[in-house]
Every structure is written in C-alpha cells, then in structure tokens.
Design an enzyme around this catalytic site. Structure first.
Site, short mmCIF file in Angstrom:
data_model
loop_
_atom_site.label_atom_id
_atom_site.label_comp_id
_atom_site.label_asym_id
_atom_site.label_seq_id
_atom_site.Cartn_x
_atom_site.Cartn_y
_atom_site.Cartn_z
N LYS A 97 -22.63 0.42 -17.69
CA LYS A 97 -22.37 1.68 -18.39
C LYS A 97 -23.19 2.57 -17.61
O LYS A 97 -24.35 2.82 -17.53
CB LYS A 97 -22.86 1.82 -19.90
CG LYS A 97 -22.74 2.61 -20.51
CD LYS A 97 -23.28 2.76 -21.98
CE LYS A 97 -23.29 4.10 -22.63
NZ LYS A 97 -23.53 4.04 -24.16
N LYS B 162 -17.57 1.25 -18.07
CA LYS B 162 -17.34 2.56 -18.73
C LYS B 162 -18.45 3.45 -17.98
O LYS B 162 -19.27 3.47 -17.50
CB LYS B 162 -18.06 2.34 -20.17
CG LYS B 162 -18.43 3.65 -20.87
CD LYS B 162 -19.06 3.36 -22.25
CE LYS B 162 -19.21 4.63 -22.95
NZ LYS B 162 -20.17 4.51 -24.07
C1 PBG Z 1 -23.91 5.05 -27.28
C2 PBG Z 1 -22.31 5.31 -26.74
C3 PBG Z 1 -22.09 6.25 -26.02
C4 PBG Z 1 -20.48 6.25 -26.05
C5 PBG Z 1 -20.26 4.88 -26.72
N1 PBG Z 1 -21.47 4.49 -27.10
C6 PBG Z 1 -22.45 7.89 -25.62
C7 PBG Z 1 -23.69 7.68 -24.71
O1 PBG Z 1 -24.22 6.72 -24.14
O2 PBG Z 1 -24.10 8.84 -24.72
C8 PBG Z 1 -19.43 7.09 -25.28
C9 PBG Z 1 -18.23 7.00 -25.71
C10 PBG Z 1 -17.38 8.32 -25.34
O3 PBG Z 1 -17.85 9.06 -24.68
O4 PBG Z 1 -16.06 8.01 -25.78
N2 PBG Z 1 -24.64 4.40 -26.40
#
Ligand code: PBG
Length: 322
Positions: free
Chosen positions: A193, A246
C-alpha cells in the site's frame, strides 16, 4: 501472410472477442461501502459522485441489488459517531461495522463480507495507528488491530482486510483469530500500500485525513518496487490468504511483478482518486465513461489482478448483464 490473416480477424467484433485474452467477470469485483449510524441515511460524498454513506437499512437494500447483478463480495468501511485518540469505537461489539456485519449476515447467506481493519476512520487525529509524541506506535497499534479483526469475526465477517500498514499486522491478526476459534476467517492483506495522492476523495468519505503530518512513515514510497515484493512476501508468510496492491492504475507494474513472483490470489484496489478522475472527466464530457472504465479495469486485470476492488463494481456488473 500471417499479419494479413490477423488483420482480417480483427475486422469483426465477434472475431476480436474470440481473440481477447482478458475478460472482466462480475465475480472478480469487490464493491466497497461506507457505513454510517442511523436510519434511512444516504449521504452524498461530494468528491465521489455516485458513492454514498449509507445507514445499515439502506446498505442491505443496496447489497441485495448488487448481489442480484452478480457481485459476490463487498468491503466495508465504518464511520463511527465518536472518534477518539485510541479509536475505541473500532472494536466495540456495538460499533457501526459490527452491527452492519450482523445485519448483512442475517439477511444474506452468500455474500462474502470483507471488512477494512484500520484505525484511521476511528481516530480523532486521522492516523492509522496510535500516536505517541507525534510518532506512530507500531506495537501498540497491533494490539488494537487484533481486537478490531476479532470483533469483525465475531460479528460474522468472512475476511478481514488489515490496511494500516503496521509491521506484523497480519501475524497478530492471524494468531488472534486462530486462538479464538476463527480459523476459517480469511485475511486479505493490504500488503503493498503506497502513500498515494489517489486516496484524496476517500479521506473526505471517511473524514479521515490526518490532522497533522502524513502517512509516509508507514505507507510505501512510490519510488520503490522491490520493497513491494518484500512486503507481500512477509504478509504471505504471516498468513495472508489474498494480497493486495494499492492503488491500482499507477501501479500496474507492481501488480504484474507480484503476479509473476507469487502464486497466491492478488487483489488490486482501484482507489477513490482513480474513480473520481474518471467520474469528473466523464461529467465534463472528456471521456466516454463506460469505455474508459472498461479499459482501466481490463488493464488492471491484464496486469495480473485476480480481484479488483472498485467503486464501479455495480455499474460494471450491470453492463455485463446487458
Ligand atoms: C485506510 C484506507 C485508505 C483507503 C483504504 N483504506 C486511505 C488511506 O490510507 O488514507 C483508500 C481507499 C481509496 O482511496 O479508495 N487505511
């Protein structure tokens, strides 16, 4: 000559279909939802046209519709009534998500319920972990993540999806689930991520933008790709059943490398910023919306994703029916 034959074959839609190597199916798609407390709520999220924050009653109605279109799995995010520094609402058995899971499981047997396991939607400061002296305390956070995952399993979740990017999160969650009799609850790990600008609209949806600093100390640096493979490897070793890359669209190379390196199911998250770019561009008449969505999702699948988490899931499932 060979190239002539190919050209002739490409002339008809039917022939192109025969040669198409990649095909999106409704069963590949996971539909995310934002859940709020209350009744009959359907709140607009300005930055994500077409996506809403739903109360449980409306959520159930929407999932039934999605299921009738062929969607098999959903991913739930909760928005608690009260946020605090230690995210206390996140693991409450009467929290918004725990109530939602129970209600879904009472009404629907077959839908696969996946839940986001993180603190950011529940902390007053908006970070994914417990903060001490402006730093994230990884190990304190692990304890909370394990509690959240367990509370989701107790409510009936099929998969938990840890997204906090804390070191060791898959391991502690796996252990806590196993010790408490939830060996059959799976883990979809947000393994690679990235600290990404593409999460902007989501943070409005969840009201989870960090109040100070950023997430660069725990999310990955987009200049790195070998590190993504190491993160995925750790998560598989710790017990992840499905691993995730992601965001998706700017990270197709990472999806492809992961596909070539690991023989586990790979999910890719077509995140909020990717969604909102498509939506606002289409609303301005810059794209043919349906066609650009097909192209993007096909590219993500072609890169090697088995599963795609996407806010477009319902509309795509609808088109697949036509
Ligand atoms: C939280 C999380 C995030 C997303 C999914 N889980 C955001 C972040 O890390 O700020 C983002 C999903 C999206 O942008 O559609 N940890």
């Amino acid at each position: 000559m060979a190239f002539n034959r190919l050209r002739r074959l490409r002339k008809s839609e039917e022939a192109r279909e025969l040669f198409a190597e990649t095909k999106i199916l409704a069963k590949d798609l996971i539909l995310p939802y934002f859940v709020v407390e209350g009744k009959n709520k359907k709140e607009t999220i300005t930055s994500m046209p077409g996506v809403f924050r739903l109360s449980v009653d409306n959520l159930i109605r929407d999932i039934k519709q999605a299921e009738s279109l062929g969607i098999k799995a959903i991913l739930l995010f909760g928005i608690p009534q009260k946020k605090d520094a230690r995210a206390r609402q996140s693991y409450s058995s009467t929290g918004v998500i725990q109530k939602a899971i129970k209600a879904i499981k009472q009404e629907m047997e077959d839908i696969v319920v996946i839940t986001d396991v993180c603190l950011c939607g529940y902390t007053s400061h908006g970070h994914c972990g417990i903060v001490r002296n402006h730093l994230i305390d990884n190990d304190e956070t692990l304890k909370i993540l394990a509690k959240i995952a367990l509370s989701h399993a107790e409510a009936g979740a099929d998969f938990v999806a840890p997204s906090a990017m804390m070191d060791g999160q898959v391991k502690v969650i796996r252990e806590s689930l196993d010790e408490n009799g939830f060996k059959d609850v799976g883990i979809l790990a947000y393994s690679a991520k990235y600290a990404s600008n593409f999460y902007g609209p989501f943070r409005e949806a969840l009201d989870s933008a960090p109040k100070f600093g950023d997430r660069k100390t725990y999310q990955m640096d987009y200049r790195n790709s070998d590190q993504a493979l190491r993160e995925i490897e750790y998560d598989i070793r710790e017990g992840a059943d499905i691993v995730m890359v992601k965001p998706a669209l700017a990270y197709l190379d990472i999806i492809q490398k992961a596909r070539q390196t690991f023989k586990v199911p790979i999910a890719a998250y077509n995140v909020s910023g990717e969604y909102s770019l498509v939506k606002s561009g289409s609303l301005q008449g810059l794209f043919k919306e349906k066609e650009i969505i097909w192209e993007i999702l096909t590219a993500i699948k072609r890169a090697g994703a088995d599963l795609i988490i996407t806010y477009h899931a319902k509309e795509v499932a609808k088109w697949l029916r036509q």
